[in-house]
Design a protein around this motif. Sequence first.
Motif, PDB file in Angstrom:
ATOM      1  N   HIS A 111     -26.592  -7.376  60.386  1.00 18.29           N
ATOM      2  CA  HIS A 111     -25.438  -8.115  59.886  1.00 18.29           C
ATOM      3  C   HIS A 111     -25.824  -9.142  58.829  1.00 18.29           C
ATOM      4  CE1 HIS A 111     -24.067  -6.785  63.903  1.00 18.29           C
ATOM      5  NE2 HIS A 111     -22.849  -6.818  63.421  1.00 18.29           N
ATOM      6  N   PHE A 112     -24.896  -9.414  57.956  1.00 22.67           N
ATOM      7  CA  PHE A 112     -24.995 -10.576  57.067  1.00 22.67           C
ATOM      8  C   PHE A 112     -24.946 -11.818  57.958  1.00 22.67           C
ATOM      9  CE2 PHE A 112     -22.533 -13.302  53.816  1.00 22.67           C
ATOM     10  CZ  PHE A 112     -23.686 -13.685  53.148  1.00 22.67           C
ATOM     11  N   TYR A 113     -25.809 -12.794  57.681  1.00 25.44           N
ATOM     12  CA  TYR A 113     -26.076 -13.879  58.662  1.00 25.44           C
ATOM     13  C   TYR A 113     -26.276 -15.183  57.879  1.00 25.44           C
ATOM     14  CZ  TYR A 113     -28.091 -14.779  63.462  1.00 25.44           C
ATOM     15  OH  TYR A 113     -28.364 -15.172  64.757  1.00 25.44           O
ATOM     16  N   PRO A 114     -25.199 -15.657  57.220  1.00 22.67           N
ATOM     17  CA  PRO A 114     -25.370 -16.752  56.253  1.00 22.67           C
ATOM     18  C   PRO A 114     -25.463 -18.126  56.901  1.00 22.67           C
ATOM     19  CG  PRO A 114     -23.074 -16.120  56.343  1.00 22.67           C
ATOM     20  CD  PRO A 114     -23.796 -15.224  57.310  1.00 22.67           C
ATOM     21  N   LEU A 115     -26.338 -18.257  57.857  1.00 23.05           N
ATOM     22  CA  LEU A 115     -26.459 -19.473  58.651  1.00 23.05           C
ATOM     23  C   LEU A 115     -27.192 -20.538  57.842  1.00 23.05           C
ATOM     24  CD1 LEU A 115     -25.737 -20.148  61.675  1.00 23.05           C
ATOM     25  CD2 LEU A 115     -28.112 -19.605  62.209  1.00 23.05           C
ATOM     26  N   GLY A 116     -26.433 -21.493  57.342  1.00 20.73           N
ATOM     27  CA  GLY A 116     -27.001 -22.504  56.459  1.00 20.73           C
ATOM     28  C   GLY A 116     -28.144 -23.261  57.083  1.00 20.73           C
ATOM     29  N   SER A 117     -29.137 -23.575  56.265  1.00 20.78           N
ATOM     30  CA  SER A 117     -30.323 -24.319  56.659  1.00 20.78           C
ATOM     31  C   SER A 117     -31.320 -23.446  57.412  1.00 20.78           C
ATOM     32  CB  SER A 117     -29.963 -25.553  57.517  1.00 20.78           C
ATOM     33  OG  SER A 117     -30.959 -26.537  57.374  1.00 20.78           O
ATOM     34  N   CYS A 118     -30.938 -22.216  57.731  1.00 18.96           N
ATOM     35  CA  CYS A 118     -31.830 -21.368  58.538  1.00 18.96           C
ATOM     36  C   CYS A 118     -32.493 -20.258  57.737  1.00 18.96           C
ATOM     37  CB  CYS A 118     -31.073 -20.784  59.720  1.00 18.96           C
ATOM     38  SG  CYS A 118     -30.510 -22.085  60.827  1.00 18.96           S
ATOM     39  N   THR A 119     -31.987 -20.004  56.509  1.00 19.10           N
ATOM     40  CA  THR A 119     -32.611 -19.019  55.625  1.00 19.10           C
ATOM     41  C   THR A 119     -32.828 -17.685  56.331  1.00 19.10           C
ATOM     42  OG1 THR A 119     -33.715 -20.885  54.567  1.00 19.10           O
ATOM     43  CG2 THR A 119     -34.439 -18.698  53.913  1.00 19.10           C
ATOM     44  N   MET A 120     -31.717 -17.075  56.686  1.00 20.61           N
ATOM     45  CA  MET A 120     -31.799 -15.795  57.382  1.00 20.61           C
ATOM     46  C   MET A 120     -31.882 -14.679  56.347  1.00 20.61           C
ATOM     47  SD  MET A 120     -31.876 -16.609  60.520  1.00 20.61           S
ATOM     48  CE  MET A 120     -31.485 -15.112  61.419  1.00 20.61           C
TER      49      MET A 120
END
Lengths: 496, 496, 468, 468
Positions: free
Chosen positions: B77-86
């Motif tokens: 999945h697209f995982y645009p979790l800010g600050s986590c650089t996925m």
Amino acid sequence: MSKRIIEQNAEHLIFELSDKNRRSSSLAPDVDISAVCENLPEFALRKDNLELPQVAELQVVRHYTRLSQKNFSIDTHFYPLGSCTMKYNPRACNTLAQLPGLSGRHPMAHASMSQGVMACLFDLQNMLMEATGMKQVSLTPMAGAQGEFAGVAMIRAYHEHNNDTQRSEIIVPDAAHGTNPATAVMCGYKVKEIPTNEQGDIDIEALEKIIGPQTAGIMLTNPSTLGVFERKIKLIADMIHKAGGLLYYDGANLNAILGKVKPGDMGFDVIHMNLHKTFSTPHGGGGPGAGPLGVSERLQPFLPVPMVAYDGQTYRWVTEKEQPLSIGHLSAWMGNISILLRAYIYALLLGREGMERVADYATLNANYLLKRLADAGFEIAFPERRASHEFILTLRKEAKQLGTNAMDFAKRLLDYGYHAPTTYFPLLVPECFLIEPTETESRDDLDAFVEAMIKIRDEAEQLPDLLKNAPFELPVKRLDDVKAARELDLNYYYQD
Amino acid sequence: MSKRIIEQNAEHLIFELSDKNRRSSSLAPDVDISAVCENLPEFALRKDNLELPQVAELQVVRHYTRLSQKNFSIDTHFYPLGSCTMKYNPRACNTLAQLPGLSGRHPMAHASMSQGVMACLFDLQNMLMEATGMKQVSLTPMAGAQGEFAGVAMIRAYHEHNNDTQRSEIIVPDAAHGTNPATAVMCGYKVKEIPTNEQGDIDIEALEKIIGPQTAGIMLTNPSTLGVFERKIKLIADMIHKAGGLLYYDGANLNAILGKVKPGDMGFDVIHMNLHKTFSTPHGGGGPGAGPLGVSERLQPFLPVPMVAYDGQTYRWVTEKEQPLSIGHLSAWMGNISILLRAYIYALLLGREGMERVADYATLNANYLLKRLADAGFEIAFPERRASHEFILTLRKEAKQLGTNAMDFAKRLLDYGYHAPTTYFPLLVPECFLIEPTETESRDDLDAFVEAMIKIRDEAEQLPDLLKNAPFELPVKRLDDVKAARELDLNYYYQD
Amino acid sequence: MPYIPHTPDEVTEMLGTIGVDSIDELFDEIPQELHTHLADDSTSAIPAGQSEMAVQRLLTERAMLDGTPVCFAGGGAYEHHIPAAVWEIATRGEFYSAYTPYQAEASQGTLQVVYEFQSMIASLTGMDVSNASLYDGASGLAEAVLMSVRANRKAKSKRILMPRNVSPVYRQVVETIVKNQGITLELIDFESTKGTIDLDQLKRQSEPFAALIIPQPNYFGHLENVHQLTDWAHEQGGLVIAQVNPIALALLEAPGNWGKNGADITVGEGQPLGIPLSSGGAYIGFIACKQKLVRQLPGRIVGRTIDLDGKAGFTLTLQAREQHIRRSKATSNICTNQGLMATAATLYLSFLGADGLQKVAAACVANTQTLISKLESVPSVEFPFVKNVFHEFVISLDVNIDKVLEALAEEDIVGGINISPDFGENLLLICVTETKTEDELDFFTETLARALSRLRSSEETNNGEIQS
Amino acid sequence: MPYIPHTPDEVTEMLGTIGVDSIDELFDEIPQELHTHLADDSTSAIPAGQSEMAVQRLLTERAMLDGTPVCFAGGGAYEHHIPAAVWEIATRGEFYSAYTPYQAEASQGTLQVVYEFQSMIASLTGMDVSNASLYDGASGLAEAVLMSVRANRKAKSKRILMPRNVSPVYRQVVETIVKNQGITLELIDFESTKGTIDLDQLKRQSEPFAALIIPQPNYFGHLENVHQLTDWAHEQGGLVIAQVNPIALALLEAPGNWGKNGADITVGEGQPLGIPLSSGGAYIGFIACKQKLVRQLPGRIVGRTIDLDGKAGFTLTLQAREQHIRRSKATSNICTNQGLMATAATLYLSFLGADGLQKVAAACVANTQTLISKLESVPSVEFPFVKNVFHEFVISLDVNIDKVLEALAEEDIVGGINISPDFGENLLLICVTETKTEDELDFFTETLARALSRLRSSEETNNGEIQS
Ligand SMILES: Cc1ncc(COP(=O)(O)O)c(C=O)c1O
Ligand SMILES: Cc1ncc(COP(=O)(O)O)c(C=O)c1O
């Protein structure tokens, strides 16, 4: 309130993710393609652009990871597909078979760099000989059907070697797997079908009538695909042998008798084993398999090459030089070695006790499941018989009374999280389920499967349309097979 | 017609599949346990039965394979979790880091058997020095937070070494990650918060006021967790340095500037890098990470040990003997080496061009997504600013007008097959989404995400309850966090 | 462009949408003097990007360089057989490439695994609750120390009783981590002939302390009388921190049952549970405690709850202890933990089960006893302590240990750990796990015997030369 | 009991349900004299079961025994770099442990992969349709021969023109498989100085034939003038079977575009597409053909269709060709195919893309040309054919090739394939792929040169001795 999001399930084709200008790979070496092409003769070069998906690595990983999740598999679901022996594939077999020294070896590597793998293959030959009671084993056939081909070709070579040239027929029971008659024809034989009696045994009188000097041999599975053991096997063997024919054993059902009964003792002259069944190599979405051959003494000279021999110090390849009557090669080297290694590892893990346990518990599970389903009111095809490792249930009553056939039950089972049993095979039992639970399933899973079957029958009674339209819980609803065959769409890049 | 089968989604606990009398393993050696126990002193022995799940191998494989399918992940999945650089975790990093010579090496193996791994670690130290513009690197911290701890501990050691003992405060912006203040306290410091101005920059006047002889240092992320670059960084560095304090750089956002700007050039004295972010080692469902430290010359003597040194011929461990002022050890050996190796492999694959490309395309993707969402009418927290590799969107309008807050949007995004961005962090922006698309996502995926956001806003307008009850398409519906915290159930075997 | 999916046309269009002419323009807020261009810096220590094939070749060569010696070192890192399935499943993309389960509904896989992990750790240790993991055993011990000081408000002490037979490097790590908070570590000696904690010295402690650390087995592999120690500490108003090996706990009494009331906090290194040695990391620290201390636990915790339909599900809980909520008042600064290792450990324990784990532990003990007997017949090998050991023990030799280890390395043996720098001359710490065959034990014994006699004669020669 | 989940109580209960006293009773229909008890047969060649740890040790030892030499052998099995992701994904349980997709709705993963595989093979070969795989290249060629005889009803011939520069073992396999159906293979010579098919001899063929096989590149690595050959065969009323290397097709003309009308059937060995060498198998045969021959294709075929909602989906199709429906009239007896290898090949092609595949092919050519130049300077190395090659070529030497290969093996080099038994004295077939570095090419050249001079002088000595 719920609003299903269908798109979430749809997975594009990889081609639809492609853009020919994408350059996103560290997977290929850096080289100037056109400079290289100048070194190649003009006439040999490709003129059109090559069309293959140009997709970045993450998107490829994501695409295939998501696709994989759309499969049922042993690692995720109970998969009682009769005749296919869907049991646990130990992960160690995969990991160890991929060790660099094994996976990186070129088939033509010098013998001094090959003793490791040859030792494994030699051991496997011996273990399979022992487990089946045969005199010699050749590992080379790449699946059951190729084992069959080689076996019947050996029968033919044997008769020809004896100048016994009038033999033109192979006898095959009507319950046999389709590969049996197809194989006989590939070997230049005519197929004679014999019927099965009500008990699931071969009709001896019918057999009597078709045996003759034209009989090259018979192909049998025992236990048969009806899930029962052919009790008169010795008699049949005598009859065939007396007529000068040979007996071929289709080892697809070996899981039922491993360590309990040896095909060699039943009188078979040649057998194949489906290592992807009994020896638990992965089915891989359709293969690869491995179909080693075992033979009695008289067929030994005809075995396909190569095999492995050992002189107490060094392992060597046995080729047509040592084996001049061999029917020859069946593959460029020695068949599916990476699969043979997985079977070898499995055999080592099981050991002799483990092998017998396979048959014990596969049989226990099948008989238990049979009894529970029978108690629940399902009709068993051969209710008087012991199940072997599998058994047949017929849904003809349900089809007639409720209008829901075996296919409907099968599709609805998918909704409940069970892969369907084999349906409509063997052909002689109407609306049948061939159910093979295998030894690696737990009692709890069998019980849960029975519950699902009962629930589905309730549904069939109350909401027959539900079954006819099942499945509902899968990535797609019921697929249109007729359209698939009529309007062929086999290639993204080419539409007829 | 469809009848969803909820049970299909429910996965038992492994404990519920257990039976203490099951003996199904070839995974343990064969040994007589009670005979062995006689050799051990009675007082030390276990008295109660050991309770652990006794489950057969297939059932374990099936259980965890099925569980894995319930996760969103980069690979699915697209995982645009800010600050986590996925971003994509190249599979080669995993495969190669598991090579037997690397994964089987004992940490105390003789140096002559360790030159291979030491060479890798030494190279990595150098590459990280170069990429960040710092003078020396120690790889040992096991995550960003431990890197922070070590860095602040070094600041303290430095001041103490200079007998500069009145420094008791660490300055931290209000937008900082929670680990920053928590770390300062672990190192015995008081935390001074400074506010951010409307542009997302640090409020210089406020800073001015709290700097003083009590200032040990400041912890900054740049670009900050607001997704913007702190433009006055050189001024801030001068102010702090002039006051005798040191600058700590929280490298969680290094992905935004890799190869473009070096923290060393900004004036930082000590930095950590989250290799599980910028260097793409796997997040593993929460870790492990790796948080190497880089330092300017003056902090070099205080770096934690061990490190690797090379004399042109042989690699050796640098220990406290060579580094007597070191703050000491942070782990039993040298931190998360198997993760460091993955980062090393990634760095080799990228190379220097690849590293700069990371920042280029991470920034391109973020600014593109920001613009598309802004054009679609979503409110951007810092609309005048360039986005770095991430940016903040605030849903306060939607929360106020429609009653659907950021959490509702986040949960509904899951239904559409997107992992939600980071929500409610940083704390100073109301109803915020911190969105970090990373460089490995394609334009098509970004566009599709925008479409989903627009659709969800339409839903929020038309069916606000739908959002409040989302998700619907996942293995569970919205979970009760309050119950989880009030009626603690943390252990299957123990209920309070 | 590895890992960059953009085509040139897409880039142009994207820049158009943003309204800039180039990617570089997106960096225009950054002061010009800070700009660098790593890509163009051909003198950089960072080489140009390489193909996967080239990198594979390099790594393979380096891995082969380090080889696969026979390993007799332990000291906190233990070689055990790891079932093949553990890592085949743990590295499935869905576990491997997910992050901390902030969105619980989209992370039920990870969350349920962690809940199962917590349950298994709690069961092994006999404690009520466990967290989701800490970095490693050493830093985990430091967290336990910090926790005990927070938890033991009655003692009003920042003193920790730290036995000298806790791993020296663990002691150093604890020191590094806790010293800035004014916590002091009081070293407690061991009995010189037994290797176990010196109860008499302990009993002479008169000042209050926050906690006593009890290693089981201790660094020498020896088994402490944990019941006596626990009861004594509790009587003094101290808490008990058990520092344990999880495989040993298959046979040894769980800390929750030590003495009358059990240990209060249990920590340890989880590496033996299916994590490869890999040079010392990534490993996994575990920490578990009594229910009443749960709010003092550091790190993530997963709890079971229900969803809107009343169906069971899992979520991160008690987040109010953590840095992202509590910030400067958090129980710890830990954020990223060792999730993937927790997954592997959970898989390992599930595959082995109670029975399998006990067999592994028993095989370790049996092999260790076998090697001890073999070594007893090697001249000049001495055993400084009694032999109440789990799977490690100390021998003392009459030659330099570094030289012995070097000689063994030449025969592709990792011979153990030289503990002389910390504990006195010529002491070697040896570990034997279930992975060792009788042949390997013989090989070790013979190679050691040969090395000893060679080294002795060369020392004599050297001495001779000097004298002459 | 490895892999058996049953507890003793469960067994008892299950037997109770069935109504028997023991598991053995379930075998009571089997004639008593056939019963054996393998478990009790301690003299058996089958050892007792071993732990995974013991088996791992054995296999690791054996794998190390065979080592990882530098490989210059090809001949149908080619060493290429395999992206790590290929097998990490292909061996995911859902692909690895599923079976033939009989239940389409529960197998969309496998089915879509196969549809993509078919499309990629068709694209590479320039054919209209491909099947889901055959066992390997050699048996695939036999299937193509059988197919051509079925398909070419006009020619009324069971003769196949089989060039001698098709792999000798492929020829043997074809012979084994087709001979019982009365099909004959007419051998066609190659030009002795070029290594390519002798057009003159071919043109002398006057009898009808079902098909001409055209290898591209041929067994010697040389490039045939496929256009001439194809047109000639078609003019004679024969079909054309192209036997090709899929990596070479990245640069070489696709069989579908050979001559005026293109080849009719294309087969080949798919191993180069991401399948490890693993001693020669499991590999994967591919076969593709023109649309009009599709009903003669052997093996599984996947088609795209729609579901009840009109949504696209995939299913096995044209099953009426297959043994399970058509039985004795099937196009082939194949059932289990090489599905997992098809998955790996699909992954390989997707990861590399057109551009990547062409780079791999070009690097093979470049490295091969480099080695040829290096070898040109080695005394007495001769090139019997012109050098229009892809990534294999033949050299002739003045010493015994087996001895050369032995000498190279001592230096950990797989030196190539001795093709002398099939093609005349002292011929060595050498292959160079993209995996070779300049250093390795030098190492090969120097080692070969050294071996040659040593062997020559020892032969001279031997000769000398005999003469004296
Ligand atoms: C009874 C029987 N015979 C033969 C075969 C053919 O074996 P394979 O698929 O390995 O070619 C099968 C397998 O499906 C089978 O079930
Ligand atoms: C800005 C910032 N700082 C620090 C950290 C802490 O790093 P880690 O989680 O590796 O301990 C994080 C990670 O979540 C972060 O995003």
